[in-house]
Scaffold this motif. Sequence first.
Motif, mmCIF file in Angstrom:
data_model
loop_
_atom_site.group_PDB
_atom_site.id
_atom_site.type_symbol
_atom_site.label_atom_id
_atom_site.label_comp_id
_atom_site.label_asym_id
_atom_site.label_seq_id
_atom_site.Cartn_x
_atom_site.Cartn_y
_atom_site.Cartn_z
ATOM 1 N N LEU A 18 0.853 -1.174 0.044
ATOM 2 C CA LEU A 18 0.013 -0.160 -0.030
ATOM 3 C C LEU A 18 0.688 1.344 -0.042
ATOM 4 C CD1 LEU A 18 -2.713 -1.003 2.589
ATOM 5 C CD2 LEU A 18 -3.130 -0.877 0.143
ATOM 6 N N GLY A 19 1.943 1.188 0.284
ATOM 7 C CA GLY A 19 2.870 2.506 0.359
ATOM 8 C C GLY A 19 2.577 3.299 1.445
ATOM 9 N N VAL A 20 2.585 2.620 2.526
ATOM 10 C CA VAL A 20 2.196 3.378 4.116
ATOM 11 C C VAL A 20 3.034 2.931 4.966
ATOM 12 C CG1 VAL A 20 -0.208 4.053 3.084
ATOM 13 C CG2 VAL A 20 0.217 1.946 4.451
ATOM 14 N N SER A 21 2.760 3.465 6.371
ATOM 15 C CA SER A 21 3.577 2.906 7.466
ATOM 16 C C SER A 21 2.883 2.075 8.143
ATOM 17 C CB SER A 21 3.898 4.246 8.298
ATOM 18 O OG SER A 21 2.831 4.782 9.007
ATOM 19 N N ASN A 22 3.620 1.420 9.233
ATOM 20 C CA ASN A 22 2.933 0.208 10.177
ATOM 21 C C ASN A 22 1.898 1.113 10.931
ATOM 22 O OD1 ASN A 22 4.869 -1.394 9.044
ATOM 23 N ND2 ASN A 22 5.555 -2.122 11.352
ATOM 24 N N ASP A 23 2.295 2.235 11.377
ATOM 25 C CA ASP A 23 1.285 3.129 12.068
ATOM 26 C C ASP A 23 -0.185 3.505 11.382
ATOM 27 O OD1 ASP A 23 3.032 3.078 14.411
ATOM 28 O OD2 ASP A 23 3.738 5.281 13.815
ATOM 29 N N THR A 24 0.158 3.749 10.088
ATOM 30 C CA THR A 24 -1.079 3.926 9.470
ATOM 31 C C THR A 24 -1.945 2.861 9.302
ATOM 32 O OG1 THR A 24 0.162 5.666 7.995
ATOM 33 C CG2 THR A 24 -2.012 4.859 7.187
ATOM 34 N N VAL A 25 -1.367 1.598 8.881
ATOM 35 C CA VAL A 25 -2.208 0.277 8.953
ATOM 36 C C VAL A 25 -2.797 0.003 10.373
ATOM 37 C CG1 VAL A 25 -1.942 -2.034 8.570
ATOM 38 C CG2 VAL A 25 -1.036 -0.724 6.949
ATOM 39 N N TYR A 26 -2.234 0.104 11.532
ATOM 40 C CA TYR A 26 -2.809 -0.154 12.582
ATOM 41 C C TYR A 26 -3.732 0.905 12.706
ATOM 42 C CZ TYR A 26 1.169 -3.023 14.026
ATOM 43 O OH TYR A 26 1.983 -4.314 13.861
ATOM 44 N N LYS A 27 -3.892 2.317 12.457
ATOM 45 C CA LYS A 27 -4.677 3.024 12.503
ATOM 46 C C LYS A 27 -6.174 2.722 11.798
ATOM 47 C CE LYS A 27 -5.140 7.067 10.453
ATOM 48 N NZ LYS A 27 -4.975 8.217 9.815
ATOM 49 N N TRP A 28 -5.761 2.226 10.363
ATOM 50 C CA TRP A 28 -6.916 1.833 9.703
ATOM 51 C C TRP A 28 -7.583 0.533 10.365
ATOM 52 C CZ3 TRP A 28 -3.907 2.247 4.513
ATOM 53 C CH2 TRP A 28 -3.791 3.584 4.048
ATOM 54 N N ILE A 29 -6.870 -0.392 10.625
ATOM 55 C CA ILE A 29 -7.526 -1.441 11.591
ATOM 56 C C ILE A 29 -8.412 -1.120 12.665
ATOM 57 C CG2 ILE A 29 -6.868 -3.671 12.998
ATOM 58 C CD1 ILE A 29 -4.198 -3.911 11.300
ATOM 59 N N ASP A 30 -7.985 -0.171 13.483
ATOM 60 C CA ASP A 30 -8.629 0.422 14.768
ATOM 61 C C ASP A 30 -9.773 1.363 14.434
ATOM 62 O OD1 ASP A 30 -9.202 0.616 17.455
ATOM 63 O OD2 ASP A 30 -8.132 2.590 17.182
ATOM 64 N N LYS A 31 -9.681 2.184 13.423
ATOM 65 C CA LYS A 31 -10.510 3.209 13.165
ATOM 66 C C LYS A 31 -11.517 3.223 12.050
ATOM 67 C CE LYS A 31 -8.265 6.713 16.180
ATOM 68 N NZ LYS A 31 -8.823 5.739 17.163
ATOM 69 N N HIS A 32 -10.983 2.430 10.988
ATOM 70 C CA HIS A 32 -11.463 2.215 9.575
ATOM 71 C C HIS A 32 -11.969 0.947 9.183
ATOM 72 C CE1 HIS A 32 -10.748 6.717 8.777
ATOM 73 N NE2 HIS A 32 -9.910 6.391 9.434
ATOM 74 N N ASP A 33 -11.920 -0.055 10.260
ATOM 75 C CA ASP A 33 -12.393 -1.313 9.858
ATOM 76 C C ASP A 33 -11.479 -1.974 8.692
ATOM 77 O OD1 ASP A 33 -14.096 -1.629 12.022
ATOM 78 O OD2 ASP A 33 -15.563 -0.295 10.922
ATOM 79 N N MET A 34 -10.136 -1.809 8.419
ATOM 80 C CA MET A 34 -9.452 -2.697 7.545
ATOM 81 C C MET A 34 -9.737 -3.900 7.800
ATOM 82 S SD MET A 34 -5.368 -2.014 6.839
ATOM 83 C CE MET A 34 -4.661 -2.468 5.517
ATOM 84 N N PRO A 35 -9.781 -4.802 6.730
ATOM 85 C CA PRO A 35 -10.095 -6.307 6.969
ATOM 86 C C PRO A 35 -8.593 -6.751 7.197
ATOM 87 C CG PRO A 35 -9.891 -5.546 4.512
ATOM 88 C CD PRO A 35 -10.014 -4.206 5.135
ATOM 89 N N ALA A 36 -8.410 -7.228 8.308
ATOM 90 C CA ALA A 36 -7.279 -7.763 9.037
ATOM 91 C C ALA A 36 -7.934 -8.995 9.793
ATOM 92 C CB ALA A 36 -6.600 -6.770 9.725
ATOM 93 N N HIS A 37 -6.849 -9.940 10.045
ATOM 94 C CA HIS A 37 -7.171 -11.057 10.771
ATOM 95 C C HIS A 37 -6.016 -11.220 11.880
ATOM 96 C CE1 HIS A 37 -10.021 -12.059 7.884
ATOM 97 N NE2 HIS A 37 -9.169 -11.623 7.085
ATOM 98 N N ARG A 38 -6.279 -11.443 13.184
ATOM 99 C CA ARG A 38 -5.416 -11.584 14.209
ATOM 100 C C ARG A 38 -4.991 -12.999 14.187
ATOM 101 N NH1 ARG A 38 -4.076 -7.724 18.642
ATOM 102 N NH2 ARG A 38 -2.288 -8.724 19.185
ATOM 103 N N MET A 39 -3.789 -13.378 14.180
ATOM 104 C CA MET A 39 -3.244 -14.683 14.480
ATOM 105 C C MET A 39 -2.369 -14.735 15.437
ATOM 106 S SD MET A 39 -2.880 -16.008 10.511
ATOM 107 C CE MET A 39 -4.255 -16.075 9.341
ATOM 108 N N GLY A 40 -2.714 -15.056 16.757
ATOM 109 C CA GLY A 40 -2.122 -14.876 17.979
ATOM 110 C C GLY A 40 -1.824 -13.562 18.146
ATOM 111 N N ARG A 41 -0.703 -13.162 18.136
ATOM 112 C CA ARG A 41 -0.075 -11.686 18.327
ATOM 113 C C ARG A 41 0.030 -10.994 17.166
ATOM 114 N NH1 ARG A 41 4.863 -9.759 20.076
ATOM 115 N NH2 ARG A 41 6.321 -11.013 19.036
ATOM 116 N N LEU A 42 0.010 -11.690 16.011
ATOM 117 C CA LEU A 42 0.217 -11.045 14.527
ATOM 118 C C LEU A 42 -0.973 -10.857 13.787
ATOM 119 C CD1 LEU A 42 3.035 -13.553 13.760
ATOM 120 C CD2 LEU A 42 3.324 -11.554 14.744
#
Length: 70
Positions: A18-42
């Motif tokens: 996506l050409g973005v930082s880790n912080d941006t992806v974590y923000k999108w997961i938290d605030k914008h419902d980015m499709p992500a799947h938690r596998m343990g702590r990853l």
Amino acid sequence: MAEMEDRWLSISEICTHLGVSNDTVYKWIDKHDMPAHRMGRLWKFKKDEVDEWVKAGGAAETLQRNPDRE
């Protein structure tokens, strides 16, 4: 070959895609419902799901309207 294309991506791989930082992806997961799947702590991602989410405007910032300016 299709099996390799459908594999789960790591946080660093999706950031590169996506050409973005880790912080941006974590923000999108938290605030914008980015499709992500938690596998343990990853967090893991399916490229097709993320691409569809982006195309649907999922990564767009919500604009705050100022009623005094309308």
